[in-house]
Enzyme design. Structure first.
Site, PDB file in Angstrom:
ATOM      1  NE  ARG A  85      -2.650  -0.787   3.587  1.00 21.24           N
ATOM      2  CZ  ARG A  85      -3.296  -0.440   4.686  1.00 21.24           C
ATOM      3  NH1 ARG A  85      -4.358   0.327   4.596  1.00 21.24           N
ATOM      4  NH2 ARG A  85      -2.903  -0.847   5.871  1.00 21.24           N
ATOM      5  CB  ILE A 121       3.026 -11.695   4.230  1.00 20.99           C
ATOM      6  CG1 ILE A 121       3.717 -12.783   5.070  1.00 20.99           C
ATOM      7  CG2 ILE A 121       2.918 -10.418   5.043  1.00 20.99           C
ATOM      8  CD1 ILE A 121       5.051 -12.349   5.686  1.00 20.99           C
ATOM      9  CG  ASN A 123      -2.333  -6.808   2.987  1.00 15.15           C
ATOM     10  OD1 ASN A 123      -3.021  -7.583   3.635  1.00 15.15           O
ATOM     11  ND2 ASN A 123      -1.506  -5.930   3.535  1.00 15.15           N
ATOM     12  CG  HIS A 178      -4.526  -8.098   7.947  1.00 12.96           C
ATOM     13  ND1 HIS A 178      -4.092  -7.641   9.153  1.00 12.96           N
ATOM     14  CD2 HIS A 178      -3.719  -7.521   7.023  1.00 12.96           C
ATOM     15  CE1 HIS A 178      -3.068  -6.822   8.968  1.00 12.96           C
ATOM     16  NE2 HIS A 178      -2.828  -6.728   7.681  1.00 12.96           N
TER      17      HIS A 178
END
Ligand code: A3D
Length: 322
Positions: A85, A121, A123, A178
């Site tokens: 991000r 991991i 996203n 998450h």
């Protein structure tokens, strides 16, 4: 006995930190895989860490590569490949790009390291770990996602600061997806066994302060993105994934929250979401179903719905996903 082999798919910010931690802890030999075009970061970082070996006193081999054949026989694969991000982006904005990455990574792992324990991991985590499992075809107990350990660590850190106690004595549970709907469970979070609601009654903190800490935990990733400006958190995420890898490699039977395949518990049938699990030599050996009160269940259901929306979006983008 040969040293275990740890393959890191993605050698960016988290991948580099994972390699350093795995080496320092002598968890095994490390192979870093990346396809970055602007520089050979996998080889560069692997060599840099290897050159720290004589000073750090570590006896593990590190190798960088852009060839999946080099991950052959890996015991653990930790996947961070994809994009992270930037300020103003939500985790879900990454969906389309990272779904394509999961396809190539899943196929690479299936071809060269089908017996490994895979920790995702990338996203948006819960949807990506589901997609990675679909693309790789590995057994569900061998594919999981790291998020709960990190979210719980953030919660524990903020609580330890608030109470002025050692972080080691603070245990905390964060469940669900998450994302903004994650569910920090205060009833199951304690200081050396004393639950948070009791600590409020004892005057250690106020309900308002606790609510603010819960919200800060939910926003924990965005807080770091806002400070770094150029990417997202990497030290704490890497440390959290290494804890999971170590639990598997050393058959520690740790009870750790992770994004696991839930089939039967929590009213879910075949779905990836953050739940407490036991991690040992069998991978995710058990999903631990805890009792939730009405309010907690409502938060959990909302979080599951958010993940379901992302999984449906993945199916919409890639027709091969059923
Ligand atoms: P970054 O430093 O950009 O590293 C990602 C690496 O992946 C880059 O070096 C890319 O070259 C590489 N890459 C891209 N496509 C491929 C591919 N097809 N095959 C192999 N490598 C590829 O990111 P980062 O390390 O900071 O973050 C990695 C991921 O973790 C991102 O998706 C983040 O959003 C995510 N993340 C998750 C958490 C959780 O708690 C779940 C926390 C922090 C970051």
């Amino acid at each position: 006995m040969a040293r275990p082999k740890i393959a890191l798919i993605g050698a960016g910010q988290i991948g580099g930190t994972l390699a350093h931690l795995a080496a320092i802890k002598e968890l095994g030999d490390v192979v870093m895989f990346d396809i970055a075009e602007e520089g050979d970061i996998a080889r560069g970082k692997a060599l840099d860490i290897a050159e720290s070996g004589p000073v750090a006193g570590i006896d593990v081999a590190l190798k960088g590569t852009n060839d999946y054949a080099d991950i052959a026989g890996a015991d653990v694969c930790i996947v961070t490949a994809g994009v992270a991000r930037k300020p103003g982006m939500s985790r879900d904005d990454l969906l389309g790009i990272n779904l394509k990455v999961m396809k190539s990574v899943g196929e690479g792992i299936a071809a060269h390291a089908p017996d490994s324990f895979v920790i995702c991991i990338t996203n948006p985590l819960d949807a990506m770990v589901w997609a990675l499992r679909e693309f790789s075809g590995l057994p569900t107990e061998k594919v999981c996602g790291m998020a709960g350990v990190l979210d719980s660590a953030r919660f524990r850190h903020f609580l330890a600061e608030e109470f002025d106690v050692s972080m080691r004595d603070v245990t905390a549970f964060v469940l669900g997806g998450h994302g903004d709907t994650m569910v920090p469970l205060t009833r199951y979070s304690t200081v050396a066994g004393i639950p948070l609601p009791d600590l409020v009654e004892m005057g250690w903190t106020t309900q308002d302060k606790l609510d603010a800490i819960v919200q800060r935990t939910r926003d924990g990733g965005a807080e770091i993105v806002g400070l770094l400006k150029t990417g997202s958190a990497f030290y704490a995420p890497a440390t959290s994934a290494i804890e999971m890898a170590e639990a598997y490699l050393k058959d520690q039977k740790r009870l750790l929250p992770c994004a696991a395949y839930v089939d039967g518990g929590y009213g879910l049938n075949g779905f990836y979401v953050g739940v407490p699990t036991i991690i040992g030599a069998g991978g995710v050996e058990r999903v631990v179903e805890i009792k939730m009160n009405k309010e907690e269940q409502a938060m959990f259901d909302k979080s599951v719905d958010a993940v379901k929306g992302l999984v449906e979006a993945c199916k919409g983008i890639d027709g091969s996903l059923s």
